[in-house]
Design an enzyme around this catalytic site. Structure first.
Site, mmCIF file in Angstrom:
data_model
loop_
_atom_site.group_PDB
_atom_site.id
_atom_site.type_symbol
_atom_site.label_atom_id
_atom_site.label_comp_id
_atom_site.label_asym_id
_atom_site.label_seq_id
_atom_site.Cartn_x
_atom_site.Cartn_y
_atom_site.Cartn_z
ATOM 1 N N ARG A 197 14.197 1.762 -43.974
ATOM 2 C CA ARG A 197 14.568 2.331 -42.678
ATOM 3 C C ARG A 197 13.323 2.562 -41.827
ATOM 4 N NH1 ARG A 197 18.547 7.237 -42.907
ATOM 5 N NH2 ARG A 197 18.683 6.790 -40.684
ATOM 6 N N CYS A 231 13.157 12.942 -40.453
ATOM 7 C CA CYS A 231 13.907 11.911 -41.183
ATOM 8 C C CYS A 231 14.895 11.324 -40.178
ATOM 9 C CB CYS A 231 14.574 12.490 -42.428
ATOM 10 S SG CYS A 231 15.640 13.908 -42.097
#
Length: 145
Positions: free
Chosen positions: A45, A100
């Site tokens: 990611r 995050c």
């Protein structure tokens, strides 16, 4: 059936633990960076190879990747020395902001940094999802920040 006595839990919000969008934007726009941004998401990611949630894959420019689960072992935090080794390339005197996707998995990195002796640590709760919600914000992909 066990019986439990009622208890009172008082919430004490500590705003100084949180980094604002404006603080993160200022770090990204600085030419010389003393503060460190840490992306806690899975490396794929971070690199922008896959993005199951947000509309744009990648990471906040200038951020390094420290996957949150690397600070754990069998469901518990690794010891203080292991956390220090994990963050050894960082200067504990510099401010650190963890993020995050949505602020949840950055929390273990926040705790691990505190365990490692970092004092100036904040959590960007809006995280990457907030960052990419502003069309003008740059996004980095790959290992280059």
């Amino acid at each position: 059936m066990p019986e439990y006595q009622p208890a009172l839990f008082e919430v004490t919000i500590q705003d100084d633990m949180l980094a604002s969008y404006e603080e993160v934007k200022e770090i990204v726009n600085q030419k010389t960076k003393s503060a460190v941004l840490i992306d806690a998401r899975d490396e794929r990611r971070y690199l922008g190879e896959v993005e199951p949630i947000d509309k744009i894959a990648g990471h906040i420019p200038g951020a390094i990747n420290k996957f949150w689960a690397d600070g754990l072992e069998q469901g518990s935090f690794k010891d203080q020395e292991a956390q220090r080794k994990r963050f050894a390339e960082l200067n504990p005197a510099n401010p650190v902001i963890v993020y995050c996707g949505s602020g949840v998995t950055a929390a273990p990195n926040y705790i691990a940094l505190k365990m490692a002796g970092f004092e100036n640590v904040k959590l960007y709760a809006g995280s990457y999802s907030d960052w990419v919600s502003y069309e003008q914000n740059p996004v980095a992909k790959g290992k280059e920040s």
